[in-house]
Design a protein around this motif. Structure first.
Motif, PDB file in Angstrom:
ATOM      1  N   TYR A   1       0.838  -1.215   0.000  1.00  0.00           N
ATOM      2  CA  TYR A   1       0.000   0.000   0.000  1.00  0.00           C
ATOM      3  C   TYR A   1       0.865   1.255   0.000  1.00  0.00           C
ATOM      4  CZ  TYR A   1      -1.414   3.594   3.429  1.00  0.00           C
ATOM      5  OH  TYR A   1      -1.551   4.759   4.144  1.00  0.00           O
ATOM      6  N   LEU A   2       1.898   1.305   0.855  1.00  0.00           N
ATOM      7  CA  LEU A   2       2.775   2.475   0.881  1.00  0.00           C
ATOM      8  C   LEU A   2       3.499   2.652  -0.448  1.00  0.00           C
ATOM      9  CD1 LEU A   2       4.329   2.223   4.475  1.00  0.00           C
ATOM     10  CD2 LEU A   2       2.491   3.734   3.690  1.00  0.00           C
ATOM     11  N   GLU A   3       3.889   1.542  -1.070  1.00  0.00           N
ATOM     12  CA  GLU A   3       4.569   1.624  -2.365  1.00  0.00           C
ATOM     13  C   GLU A   3       3.636   2.194  -3.432  1.00  0.00           C
ATOM     14  OE1 GLU A   3       7.805   1.491  -4.781  1.00  0.00           O
ATOM     15  OE2 GLU A   3       7.751   0.983  -2.641  1.00  0.00           O
ATOM     16  N   GLN A   4       2.372   1.808  -3.388  1.00  0.00           N
ATOM     17  CA  GLN A   4       1.398   2.383  -4.322  1.00  0.00           C
ATOM     18  C   GLN A   4       1.305   3.893  -4.162  1.00  0.00           C
ATOM     19  OE1 GLN A   4      -2.246   0.093  -3.459  1.00  0.00           O
ATOM     20  NE2 GLN A   4      -2.229  -0.517  -5.601  1.00  0.00           N
TER      21      GLN A   4
ATOM     22  N   HIS B   1      10.512   2.965   3.171  1.00  0.00           N
ATOM     23  CA  HIS B   1       9.312   3.502   3.821  1.00  0.00           C
ATOM     24  C   HIS B   1       9.549   3.760   5.318  1.00  0.00           C
ATOM     25  CE1 HIS B   1       7.092   2.527   0.197  1.00  0.00           C
ATOM     26  NE2 HIS B   1       7.457   1.254   0.290  1.00  0.00           N
ATOM     27  N   GLN B   2      10.787   3.667   5.786  1.00  0.00           N
ATOM     28  CA  GLN B   2      11.057   3.838   7.217  1.00  0.00           C
ATOM     29  C   GLN B   2      10.340   5.076   7.754  1.00  0.00           C
ATOM     30  OE1 GLN B   2      15.048   3.588   8.751  1.00  0.00           O
ATOM     31  NE2 GLN B   2      15.587   1.904   7.367  1.00  0.00           N
ATOM     32  N   ILE B   3       9.750   4.908   8.935  1.00  0.00           N
ATOM     33  CA  ILE B   3       8.853   5.934   9.459  1.00  0.00           C
ATOM     34  C   ILE B   3       9.617   7.054  10.149  1.00  0.00           C
ATOM     35  CG2 ILE B   3       6.895   6.378  10.976  1.00  0.00           C
ATOM     36  CD1 ILE B   3       6.375   4.634   8.436  1.00  0.00           C
TER      37      ILE B   3
ATOM     38  N   ARG C   1      -3.863  22.869  23.062  1.00  0.00           N
ATOM     39  CA  ARG C   1      -3.110  22.528  24.268  1.00  0.00           C
ATOM     40  C   ARG C   1      -2.260  21.269  24.118  1.00  0.00           C
ATOM     41  NH1 ARG C   1      -7.250  22.554  29.158  1.00  0.00           N
ATOM     42  NH2 ARG C   1      -8.452  21.308  27.663  1.00  0.00           N
ATOM     43  N   GLU C   2      -2.407  20.564  23.015  1.00  0.00           N
ATOM     44  CA  GLU C   2      -1.665  19.310  22.883  1.00  0.00           C
ATOM     45  C   GLU C   2      -0.625  19.375  21.778  1.00  0.00           C
ATOM     46  OE1 GLU C   2      -2.979  15.590  21.566  1.00  0.00           O
ATOM     47  OE2 GLU C   2      -4.446  16.365  20.146  1.00  0.00           O
ATOM     48  N   LEU C   3       0.331  18.443  21.863  1.00  0.00           N
ATOM     49  CA  LEU C   3       1.289  18.221  20.794  1.00  0.00           C
ATOM     50  C   LEU C   3       0.916  16.904  20.118  1.00  0.00           C
ATOM     51  CD1 LEU C   3       4.767  19.125  22.329  1.00  0.00           C
ATOM     52  CD2 LEU C   3       3.220  20.550  21.019  1.00  0.00           C
ATOM     53  N   ALA C   4       0.536  16.991  18.858  1.00  0.00           N
ATOM     54  CA  ALA C   4       0.200  15.788  18.101  1.00  0.00           C
ATOM     55  C   ALA C   4       1.450  15.264  17.414  1.00  0.00           C
ATOM     56  CB  ALA C   4      -0.876  16.095  17.068  1.00  0.00           C
ATOM     57  N   ARG C   5       1.592  13.952  17.392  1.00  0.00           N
ATOM     58  CA  ARG C   5       2.697  13.324  16.669  1.00  0.00           C
ATOM     59  C   ARG C   5       2.215  12.983  15.264  1.00  0.00           C
ATOM     60  NH1 ARG C   5       7.195   8.777  18.081  1.00  0.00           N
ATOM     61  NH2 ARG C   5       6.914   7.421  16.277  1.00  0.00           N
ATOM     62  N   ILE C   6       2.947  13.464  14.263  1.00  0.00           N
ATOM     63  CA  ILE C   6       2.617  13.217  12.865  1.00  0.00           C
ATOM     64  C   ILE C   6       3.678  12.288  12.298  1.00  0.00           C
ATOM     65  CG2 ILE C   6       2.059  14.258  10.653  1.00  0.00           C
ATOM     66  CD1 ILE C   6       0.320  15.200  13.069  1.00  0.00           C
ATOM     67  N   GLU C   7       3.250  11.126  11.812  1.00  0.00           N
ATOM     68  CA  GLU C   7       4.184  10.164  11.231  1.00  0.00           C
ATOM     69  C   GLU C   7       4.071  10.175   9.713  1.00  0.00           C
ATOM     70  OE1 GLU C   7       4.365   6.961  14.942  1.00  0.00           O
ATOM     71  OE2 GLU C   7       3.449   6.368  13.030  1.00  0.00           O
ATOM     72  N   LEU C   8       5.186   9.913   9.039  1.00  0.00           N
ATOM     73  CA  LEU C   8       5.215   9.898   7.590  1.00  0.00           C
ATOM     74  C   LEU C   8       6.337   8.985   7.104  1.00  0.00           C
ATOM     75  CD1 LEU C   8       6.519  13.483   6.592  1.00  0.00           C
ATOM     76  CD2 LEU C   8       6.124  12.806   8.930  1.00  0.00           C
ATOM     77  N   PRO C   9       6.148   8.332   5.971  1.00  0.00           N
ATOM     78  CA  PRO C   9       7.214   7.485   5.435  1.00  0.00           C
ATOM     79  C   PRO C   9       8.430   8.308   5.027  1.00  0.00           C
ATOM     80  CG  PRO C   9       5.095   7.033   4.371  1.00  0.00           C
ATOM     81  CD  PRO C   9       4.934   8.306   5.143  1.00  0.00           C
ATOM     82  N   GLY C  10       9.565   7.636   4.906  1.00  0.00           N
ATOM     83  CA  GLY C  10      10.801   8.339   4.568  1.00  0.00           C
ATOM     84  C   GLY C  10      10.731   9.094   3.261  1.00  0.00           C
ATOM     85  N   TRP C  11      10.002   8.569   2.272  1.00  0.00           N
ATOM     86  CA  TRP C  11       9.946   9.244   0.975  1.00  0.00           C
ATOM     87  C   TRP C  11       9.087  10.510   1.033  1.00  0.00           C
ATOM     88  CZ3 TRP C  11       4.871   9.080  -0.706  1.00  0.00           C
ATOM     89  CH2 TRP C  11       4.075   8.027  -0.230  1.00  0.00           C
ATOM     90  N   VAL C  12       8.248  10.638   2.043  1.00  0.00           N
ATOM     91  CA  VAL C  12       7.539  11.913   2.263  1.00  0.00           C
ATOM     92  C   VAL C  12       8.445  12.860   3.047  1.00  0.00           C
ATOM     93  CG1 VAL C  12       5.521  13.030   3.298  1.00  0.00           C
ATOM     94  CG2 VAL C  12       5.284  10.782   2.220  1.00  0.00           C
ATOM     95  N   ALA C  13       9.086  12.347   4.091  1.00  0.00           N
ATOM     96  CA  ALA C  13       9.957  13.186   4.926  1.00  0.00           C
ATOM     97  C   ALA C  13      11.125  13.753   4.133  1.00  0.00           C
ATOM     98  CB  ALA C  13      10.486  12.361   6.099  1.00  0.00           C
ATOM     99  N   GLY C  14      11.513  13.081   3.052  1.00  0.00           N
ATOM    100  CA  GLY C  14      12.653  13.534   2.266  1.00  0.00           C
ATOM    101  C   GLY C  14      12.345  14.644   1.285  1.00  0.00           C
ATOM    102  N   ARG C  15      11.079  15.038   1.183  1.00  0.00           N
ATOM    103  CA  ARG C  15      10.709  16.115   0.255  1.00  0.00           C
ATOM    104  C   ARG C  15      10.122  17.275   1.048  1.00  0.00           C
ATOM    105  NH1 ARG C  15       7.891  13.648  -5.121  1.00  0.00           N
ATOM    106  NH2 ARG C  15       7.575  15.905  -5.418  1.00  0.00           N
ATOM    107  N   PRO C  16      10.885  18.365   1.216  1.00  0.00           N
ATOM    108  CA  PRO C  16      10.430  19.489   2.047  1.00  0.00           C
ATOM    109  C   PRO C  16       9.057  20.017   1.659  1.00  0.00           C
ATOM    110  CG  PRO C  16      12.745  19.750   1.497  1.00  0.00           C
ATOM    111  CD  PRO C  16      12.244  18.594   0.694  1.00  0.00           C
TER     112      PRO C  16
END
Length: 403
Positions: free
Chosen positions: A209-212, A307-309, A318-333
């Motif tokens: 799914y992530l590869e798609q 796809h490393q997270i 009032r809260e800090l939400a944690r946002i996760e994303l695959p490496g190929w998303v994190a690598g594109r500013p």
């Protein structure tokens, strides 16, 4: 009155004083940890190396810095036009005392487009599993039942697969920002210590799914509310560890802790019971995000490939939400900025929680009345098919007691 309120009042008073004292001590520890963390800004490569050296010998979770440790990124401009898809799921587990072995997974799907051509689609996708291949995983000698925790894993995977199909079907306009959003973590933690057959079976589907999404260039992210993750705090622990020596290729080795060998409290214990949000809570203003980190969770490192997270924290009320994303998303500013802006806008529209995820949950949830109707449907269908009854004595006794 049998309760001695006078005696209880004194205990409550002592408890409140203890709690107040512990809060002050905790806040002092947080301040020291945060100050040390910030002093290490500019040495990200050093601490990324320390993380790698400690990955197999430290007794806590770790995260590697991807951006400067003191990064505070302001909220990007929120686009007027964008599209988002989201899924959530619920299930009815196998009833061992029921008439037939089966389980139900219900996926809520949501597509929303904002701007000049606003539209929305909400639906649920129920799927009944009853075949042998649905109920068990097989290898040469075993039948592994899909129920309980393993069924939760299957539901998580099904949510991702459904999200991918929905995104490909709905997010067809690349001229506007778009996002596929999941609830909860992208890290399939439950598979980390799972049987190899189980891990490979489910992880293969999830990574497909992530590869798609990568091939269709649709950014994927997940939203975790009130995260208590300790991975960045694990990095901070290394900063207090007397045994870390990157030049000598030594990381933290908890089994051979030099402080413990000298009869001292390990220096890293200042971080005990603290969480990632403690580092960033005082630094982030509304809409701002923290640096990006790469999770060193074993399942992500060993199984996710490109796809490393990765993750960051964003201030939403009032809260800090944690946002996760695959490496190929994190690598594109530009995609990081897009995820940052769209997730924040979704949370603002939802009064603190992404509106698309709220709507997906509403579509996915199976209410008590619906559960009873489902059970009646199964019973009636079996009766019409003249299938032999196999209700357990325990179920029959419950039905007798309930009338």
């Amino acid at each position: 009155m049998s309760l001695n309120l006078a005696a209880l009042g004194e205990q409550v008073r002592r408890m409140s004083q203890t709690v107040a004292r512990e809060v002050r001590q905790r806040e002092a520890r947080i301040a020291k940890v945060r100050d040390r963390y910030l002093r290490e800004a500019g040495r990200e490569e050093h601490w990324a190396a320390a993380v790698n050296l400690s990955a197999s010998s430290a007794n806590w979770l770790l995260a590697a810095p991807v951006e400067p440790l003191d990064t505070v990124a302001d909220l990007p401009a929120i686009p007027a036009d964008y599209a988002i898809v989201a899924t959530d799921g619920s299930h009815i587990d196998v009833d061992r005392h029921g008439e037939v072995s089966c389980y139900l997974i219900n996926i809520g799907l949501v597509y929303i487009r904002y701007g000049a051509q606003p539209t929305a689609r909400l639906e649920s996708l129920p799927k009944l599993y009853f075949a042998e291949a649905d109920l068990f995983l097989h290898d040469d000698t075993r039948r592994i039942p899909i129920e309980g925790a393993l069924l939760s894993v299957r539901r998580d995977v099904e949510e991702g697969v459904a999200l991918g199909e929905l995104a490909i079907r709905s997010l067809t306009d690349p001229s506007i920002p778009r996002l596929a959003l999941q609830d909860g973590t992208l890290i399939r933690w439950a598979l980390a210590n799972a049987d190899a057959k189980v891990r490979d079976h489910f992880l293969r589907q999830y990574l497909a799914y992530l590869e798609q999404m990568l091939q269709h260039e649709i950014p994927v992210a997940s939203y975790i509310s009130r995260s208590r993750s300790p991975e960045v705090m694990g990095l901070a622990r290394l900063m207090f560890c007397p045994d870390v020596n990157v030049a000598a290729q030594r990381g933290a080795n908890c089994a051979q802790c030099s402080d413990a060998k000298q009869g001292k409290t390990p220096s890293c214990m200042i971080c005990q019971d603290l969480i990632d949000a403690d580092i960033f809570a005082a630094r982030l203003r509304e809409g701002q995000r923290s640096p990006i980190f790469r999770s060193l969770s074993r399942i992500s490192v060993e199984g996710y490939e490109h796809h490393q997270i990765h993750f960051f924290f964003v201030r939403i009320g009032r809260e800090l939400a944690r946002i996760e994303l695959p490496g190929w998303v994190a690598g594109r500013p530009e995609w990081v900025n897009q995820v940052h802006a769209l997730v924040y806008d979704q949370a603002a529209r939802g009064q603190g929680y992404p509106i698309a995820l709220q709507r997906a949950h509403e579509q996915a949830v199976i209410r008590s009345a619906e559960r009873r109707v489902f059970e009646q449907m199964v019973s009636s269908a079996l009766h019409r098919a003249e299938a032999p009854a196999s209700v357990s004595a325990k179920r029959e006794s419950k039905q007798f007691i309930q009338g």
